[in-house]
Design an enzyme around this catalytic site. Sequence first.
Site, PDB file in Angstrom:
ATOM      1  N   ARG A  15     -14.124  25.404  15.566  1.00 58.20           N
ATOM      2  CA  ARG A  15     -14.532  25.237  14.339  1.00 58.20           C
ATOM      3  C   ARG A  15     -14.556  26.375  13.441  1.00 58.20           C
ATOM      4  O   ARG A  15     -13.983  27.392  13.824  1.00 58.20           O
ATOM      5  CB  ARG A  15     -16.223  24.681  14.400  1.00 58.20           C
ATOM      6  N   LYS A  75     -20.470  30.187  15.159  1.00 55.26           N
ATOM      7  CA  LYS A  75     -21.277  30.688  16.195  1.00 55.26           C
ATOM      8  C   LYS A  75     -21.653  32.052  16.058  1.00 55.26           C
ATOM      9  O   LYS A  75     -21.175  32.660  15.354  1.00 55.26           O
ATOM     10  CB  LYS A  75     -20.543  30.407  17.530  1.00 55.26           C
ATOM     11  N   TYR A  94     -24.805  30.046  13.075  1.00 58.15           N
ATOM     12  CA  TYR A  94     -25.904  29.522  13.990  1.00 58.15           C
ATOM     13  C   TYR A  94     -26.169  31.043  15.005  1.00 58.15           C
ATOM     14  O   TYR A  94     -25.114  31.623  15.397  1.00 58.15           O
ATOM     15  CB  TYR A  94     -25.466  28.541  15.150  1.00 58.15           C
ATOM     16  N   HIS A  96     -29.294  31.433  17.405  1.00 59.01           N
ATOM     17  CA  HIS A  96     -29.894  31.135  18.695  1.00 59.01           C
ATOM     18  C   HIS A  96     -30.519  32.300  19.510  1.00 59.01           C
ATOM     19  O   HIS A  96     -30.222  32.751  20.588  1.00 59.01           O
ATOM     20  CB  HIS A  96     -28.998  30.174  19.522  1.00 59.01           C
ATOM     21  N   GLU A 118     -30.202  27.283  12.177  1.00 62.07           N
ATOM     22  CA  GLU A 118     -30.935  26.430  13.175  1.00 62.07           C
ATOM     23  C   GLU A 118     -32.411  26.731  12.909  1.00 62.07           C
ATOM     24  O   GLU A 118     -33.188  25.954  13.139  1.00 62.07           O
ATOM     25  CB  GLU A 118     -30.811  26.447  14.497  1.00 62.07           C
ATOM     26  N   ASP A 269     -28.017  25.889  24.133  1.00 61.97           N
ATOM     27  CA  ASP A 269     -28.065  27.152  23.068  1.00 61.97           C
ATOM     28  C   ASP A 269     -29.354  27.983  23.078  1.00 61.97           C
ATOM     29  O   ASP A 269     -29.483  29.189  22.893  1.00 61.97           O
ATOM     30  CB  ASP A 269     -27.571  26.520  21.786  1.00 61.97           C
TER      31      ASP A 269
END
Length: 366
Positions: A15, A75, A94, A96, A118, A269
């Site tokens: 991505r 990510k 993101y 996490h 998130e 994740d």
Amino acid sequence: MIIGVPKEIKTDEFRVGMTPSGVMELIKAGHSVLIEQGAGLGSGFEDSLYVNAGGVMLESAEDVYAGADMILKVKEPIEVEYARLREGQILFTYLHLAADKRLTEVLCAKKITAFAYETLRVGRRLPLLEPMSEIAGRMATLFGAVHLGRYFGGSGRLLGGAVGVERNRVLVLGAGVAGKSAADAAAGLGAEVVMMDINTERLTYLRDVMAPNVTMLYSTHDSILECIKTADLIIGTVLLPGAKAPKLITHDMLSLMKKGSVLVDVSIDQGGCFETSHTTTHSHPTYEVDGIVHYCVANMPGMYPRTSTVALTNATLPYAIKIASTPLPALLKDELYVCALNTYDGDVTNEAVADAHAMPYKGIML
């Protein structure tokens, strides 16, 4: 503001943080955009499309990080990217962090203003998580069904069964966006599906809109114990925003399950909701524990990068423009962006992340 879009380098990640059309919108809003060469190729976006949109193409990730005030990613940064982060930069991706203490420490040490997709909330919704949750939920059923095949170590049961053969059973833990997508897919394949959650309001709503072969149950330890005994495929989608996922199935509980059944941990994740889960990749997606197949790929939507990139960036673009266009002091008076903020000026600003790592928490005063 100068915005940087580096190439994603996490294993099996294709991505990209922004599409060419998104770059055009950022430029129309008055910003400059630096793109690493080849950043969009995995998602089917040629470099020339970014250049035609007004982006500036740079040869290396180091150049992108060095020149950008704000980094747009998909990510979380991995170790090789830590040194590229520049003190005081804005990072929007993101994160996490509850599952990654080292990255949390790096972001604090470099005083990164880190906004996490998130944890950005609008009411009860997590709008930047929803597109990927929908894709991951569907994938959980599809890949869980594939790995029930004997060739992949599963029990050899076809998820929907066949004429004269009993239907197989799917247990979905968590009734959010990912859980609903997983259950929809499983029901569509003809399986008997049980969804479990502790939100009775959500369960009531889903009872009225889901297919008749989907049953809603309130989630307790005892109800999970009973359901895993007959399940062929178990999909874990539980989410506590910003926090580590609770361990709903322990190692000891695997002995109650049918051999060759499959666990798919969509929550990996955030540390995973099965005690025996550990992160896998698309190249090596599964492993076996006590005769139970585990599928724990941490970036499931990365398997379908074109769909995932477009769905994700459609959601993130308005917020990226807002972050880039608003002075930080004003932005941090907006509760929506305070929820998204995980680290700022050397401090952890998300309480769940701080609790996960026993680190000091410093809230933002609105």
